[in-house]
Design a protein around this motif. Structure first.
Motif, PDB file in Angstrom:
ATOM      1  N   SER A 109      51.981  85.860  45.102  1.00 25.12           N
ATOM      2  CA  SER A 109      53.117  86.250  44.253  1.00 25.12           C
ATOM      3  C   SER A 109      54.460  85.760  44.786  1.00 25.12           C
ATOM      4  N   MET A 110      54.438  84.988  45.872  1.00 22.15           N
ATOM      5  CA  MET A 110      55.714  84.628  46.518  1.00 22.15           C
ATOM      6  C   MET A 110      56.681  83.945  45.567  1.00 22.15           C
ATOM      7  N   GLN A 111      56.144  83.252  44.579  1.00 14.32           N
ATOM      8  CA  GLN A 111      57.049  82.612  43.619  1.00 14.32           C
ATOM      9  C   GLN A 111      56.960  83.245  42.234  1.00 14.32           C
ATOM     10  N   ASN A 112      56.628  84.536  42.204  1.00 13.71           N
ATOM     11  CA  ASN A 112      56.726  85.278  40.938  1.00 13.71           C
ATOM     12  C   ASN A 112      58.194  85.715  40.828  1.00 13.71           C
ATOM     13  N   PHE A 113      58.991  84.837  40.262  1.00 15.49           N
ATOM     14  CA  PHE A 113      60.447  85.035  40.319  1.00 15.49           C
ATOM     15  C   PHE A 113      60.900  86.270  39.550  1.00 15.49           C
ATOM     16  N   ASP A 114      60.196  86.618  38.464  1.00 17.25           N
ATOM     17  CA  ASP A 114      60.569  87.848  37.739  1.00 17.25           C
ATOM     18  C   ASP A 114      60.377  89.064  38.640  1.00 17.25           C
ATOM     19  N   LEU A 115      59.276  89.049  39.386  1.00 16.62           N
ATOM     20  CA  LEU A 115      59.006  90.159  40.314  1.00 16.62           C
ATOM     21  C   LEU A 115      60.070  90.196  41.417  1.00 16.62           C
ATOM     22  N   LEU A 116      60.399  89.050  41.959  1.00 16.37           N
ATOM     23  CA  LEU A 116      61.407  88.986  43.034  1.00 16.37           C
ATOM     24  C   LEU A 116      62.760  89.502  42.535  1.00 16.37           C
ATOM     25  N   LYS A 117      63.110  89.113  41.311  1.00 20.37           N
ATOM     26  CA  LYS A 117      64.400  89.561  40.757  1.00 20.37           C
ATOM     27  C   LYS A 117      64.420  91.081  40.628  1.00 20.37           C
ATOM     28  N   GLU A 118      63.325  91.653  40.157  1.00 25.04           N
ATOM     29  CA  GLU A 118      63.246  93.108  39.983  1.00 25.04           C
ATOM     30  C   GLU A 118      63.315  93.803  41.340  1.00 25.04           C
ATOM     31  N   LEU A 119      62.639  93.228  42.328  1.00 27.12           N
ATOM     32  CA  LEU A 119      62.644  93.838  43.666  1.00 27.12           C
ATOM     33  C   LEU A 119      64.025  93.742  44.313  1.00 27.12           C
ATOM     34  N   GLY A 120      64.833  92.830  43.808  1.00 21.22           N
ATOM     35  CA  GLY A 120      66.214  92.732  44.272  1.00 21.22           C
ATOM     36  C   GLY A 120      67.024  93.963  43.899  1.00 21.22           C
ATOM     37  N   LYS A 121      66.521  94.718  42.920  1.00 22.75           N
ATOM     38  CA  LYS A 121      67.274  95.911  42.471  1.00 22.75           C
ATOM     39  C   LYS A 121      66.747  97.196  43.113  1.00 22.75           C
ATOM     40  N   VAL A 122      65.672  97.056  43.913  1.00 23.96           N
ATOM     41  CA  VAL A 122      65.023  98.242  44.485  1.00 23.96           C
ATOM     42  C   VAL A 122      65.699  98.628  45.803  1.00 23.96           C
ATOM     43  N   ASP A 123      65.783  99.937  46.088  1.00 26.33           N
ATOM     44  CA  ASP A 123      66.439 100.352  47.331  1.00 26.33           C
ATOM     45  C   ASP A 123      65.430 100.620  48.453  1.00 26.33           C
ATOM     46  N   LYS A 124      64.375  99.817  48.506  1.00 22.14           N
ATOM     47  CA  LYS A 124      63.408  99.900  49.606  1.00 22.14           C
ATOM     48  C   LYS A 124      63.171  98.488  50.135  1.00 22.14           C
ATOM     49  N   PRO A 125      62.791  98.365  51.428  1.00 15.56           N
ATOM     50  CA  PRO A 125      62.579  97.017  51.980  1.00 15.56           C
ATOM     51  C   PRO A 125      61.394  96.299  51.333  1.00 15.56           C
ATOM     52  N   ILE A 126      61.480  94.968  51.359  1.00 21.97           N
ATOM     53  CA  ILE A 126      60.444  94.116  50.777  1.00 21.97           C
ATOM     54  C   ILE A 126      59.839  93.252  51.883  1.00 21.97           C
ATOM     55  N   LEU A 127      58.523  93.323  52.016  1.00 18.29           N
ATOM     56  CA  LEU A 127      57.822  92.459  52.975  1.00 18.29           C
ATOM     57  C   LEU A 127      57.311  91.258  52.173  1.00 18.29           C
ATOM     58  N   LEU A 128      57.927  90.123  52.393  1.00 21.66           N
ATOM     59  CA  LEU A 128      57.640  88.938  51.572  1.00 21.66           C
ATOM     60  C   LEU A 128      56.727  87.982  52.335  1.00 21.66           C
ATOM     61  N   LYS A 129      55.512  87.817  51.816  1.00 22.88           N
ATOM     62  CA  LYS A 129      54.557  86.938  52.498  1.00 22.88           C
ATOM     63  C   LYS A 129      54.729  85.496  52.037  1.00 22.88           C
ATOM     64  N   ARG A 130      54.507  84.603  52.968  1.00 23.56           N
ATOM     65  CA  ARG A 130      54.630  83.176  52.651  1.00 23.56           C
ATOM     66  C   ARG A 130      53.469  82.745  51.752  1.00 23.56           C
ATOM     67  N   GLY A 131      53.770  82.018  50.687  1.00 28.43           N
ATOM     68  CA  GLY A 131      52.723  81.457  49.847  1.00 28.43           C
ATOM     69  C   GLY A 131      51.850  80.542  50.682  1.00 28.43           C
ATOM     70  N   PHE A 132      50.551  80.485  50.380  1.00 30.37           N
ATOM     71  CA  PHE A 132      49.682  79.724  51.286  1.00 30.37           C
ATOM     72  C   PHE A 132      49.893  78.214  51.246  1.00 30.37           C
ATOM     73  N   SER A 133      50.688  77.751  50.283  1.00 30.76           N
ATOM     74  CA  SER A 133      51.057  76.329  50.300  1.00 30.76           C
ATOM     75  C   SER A 133      52.577  76.170  50.274  1.00 30.76           C
ATOM     76  N   ALA A 134      53.288  77.201  50.645  1.00 29.67           N
ATOM     77  CA  ALA A 134      54.753  77.151  50.540  1.00 29.67           C
ATOM     78  C   ALA A 134      55.400  76.628  51.814  1.00 29.67           C
ATOM     79  N   THR A 135      56.455  75.865  51.639  1.00 34.34           N
ATOM     80  CA  THR A 135      57.245  75.385  52.782  1.00 34.34           C
ATOM     81  C   THR A 135      58.166  76.524  53.255  1.00 34.34           C
ATOM     82  N   TYR A 136      58.776  76.312  54.423  1.00 30.92           N
ATOM     83  CA  TYR A 136      59.746  77.303  54.922  1.00 30.92           C
ATOM     84  C   TYR A 136      60.874  77.470  53.902  1.00 30.92           C
ATOM     85  N   LEU A 137      61.303  76.337  53.380  1.00 32.37           N
ATOM     86  CA  LEU A 137      62.408  76.371  52.429  1.00 32.37           C
ATOM     87  C   LEU A 137      62.046  77.190  51.185  1.00 32.37           C
TER      88      LEU A 137
END
Ligand code: PEP
Ligand code: MN
Length: 343
Positions: free
Chosen positions: A189-217
């Motif tokens: 889900s690392m690039q589920n941008f709708d999910l990421l945007k929604e989690l940007g509004k949450v007041d709890k920490p987010i543990l974001l895992k690296r996509g298995f083919s994702a670069t650091y960038l």
């Protein structure tokens, strides 16, 4: 991105450098500011990333000016401290190190309570457990859903552990909210941008895992989405990437730890369970992760790993976990200190 050259750089030096950059495939222009030459390099994100990696080795370069980094909010500028997150009294990052432990999936009330008791006793601070599982096969165990989260929450409370569980969809955020202290975004889900945007509004920490083919960038840009929504409490997690090697489930990229800590102020943790896929390699890689500076490790633990409903090959049993805690403490002496404060 821009390179600031040393004061002594001559016109000829600058021309040679531009030629060299062009030979390397970058298009670059020279400017002069207050008696110093600067060179700006065109190109998108990947040109920037490739160039930043080599720029400091080039002759006459004194500084890489970070203002043009594509990730602005998660970026760590020179001299900036890395952040310490306070999650329900447990500190993570900026010198505070922790252990997140628990089953791949919450399987029953008894199972998660027993695991919570054992991992808390061994010195973990966080309890993980999946309730909504992203399984490759639709016929595999999908998790207990909200019922499982209720068990996780109660077990965490009883044993003074911060709870972590994966969120797979925007709709699940609200359902999960009362039961989890940290929302995990899985590799898939690392690039589920709708999910990421929604989690940007949450007041709890987010543990974001690296996509298995994702670069650091790409990982940093995903974190940028969350910070851009207003949530600054993000934890980056290296969990292994796909390479040509098939013997292990993934290749745990320990280089990611110092690189991400250099590029960003966010805490960076490692998951050697998914990173290797085999319980016998979890211990050396967990110790390796702390040795290279990880702020925490995430370890899958199960009372009877072979009977685990998901990822049975990679879970540690209680004795293996306790032994690992003792060994990790030799490398990261403060991992248990916070536990004493909690109990
Ligand atoms: C997990 O931690 O439960 C998980 C599914 O990991 P990943 O997203 O890294 O595969
Ligand atoms: Mn798992």
């Amino acid at each position: 991105m821009r390179l600031l050259l040393i004061k002594e750089a001559t016109e000829k030096n600058v021309r040679d450098l531009i030629e060299r950059l062009q030979w390397m495939g970058f298009s670059a222009q020279t400017h002069q500011e207050n008696g110093y030459y600067t060179i700006s390099i065109d190109g998108g994100y990947s040109a920037w990333m490739q160039c930043e990696a080599v720029a400091s080795q080039l002759p006459f370069v004194s500084k890489i000016l970070p203002s043009n980094r594509p990730f602005k909010l998660v970026s760590r500028s020179e001299g900036m401290e890395r952040v310490t997150l306070d999650i329900n009294g447990v500190k993570l990052g900026g010198g505070y190190r922790s252990v997140i432990a628990g089953p791949c999936a919450i399987e029953s009330e008894e199972q998660i309570h027993l695991i919570a008791e054992k991992v808390a006793h061994a010195g973990a601070n966080f309890l993980r457990g999946g309730a909504f599982k992203p399984r490759t096969s639709p016929y595999s165990f999908q998790g207990l859903g909200v019922e499982g989260l209720r068990y996780l929450h109660a077990a965490g409370k009883e044993h003074g552990l911060v709870t972590v569980s994966e969120v797979m969809s925007v709709e699940a955020i609200e359902k999960m909210y009362p039961y989890v202290d940290v929302f995990q975004v899985g590799s898939r889900s690392m690039q589920n941008f709708d999910l990421l945007k929604e989690l940007g509004k949450v007041d709890k920490p987010i543990l974001l895992k690296r996509g298995f083919s994702a670069t650091y960038l790409e990982l940093l840009m995903s974190a940028e989405y969350i910070l851009n929504g207003g949530n600054e409490r993000v934890i980056l997690c290296e969990r292994g990437v796909r390479t040509f090697e098939t013997y292990t489930r993934n290749t745990l990229d320990l280089t990611a730890i110092p690189v991400l800590q250099d590029l960003s102020f966010l805490p960076v943790i490692a998951d050697p369970s998914h990173g290797t896929g085999w319980s016998r390699f979890v211990s050396p890689m967990a110790k390796g992760a702390f040795a290279v500076g990880a702020d925490a490790v995430m370890i899958e633990v199960h009372p009877e790993p072979k009977k685990s409903l998901s990822d049975p090959e990679q879970a540690l049993d209680f004795a293996e976990f306790e032994l690992l805690m003792n060994e990790m403490e030799l490398i990261a002496p403060n991992i248990r200190k916070q536990t004493a404060a909690l109990c």
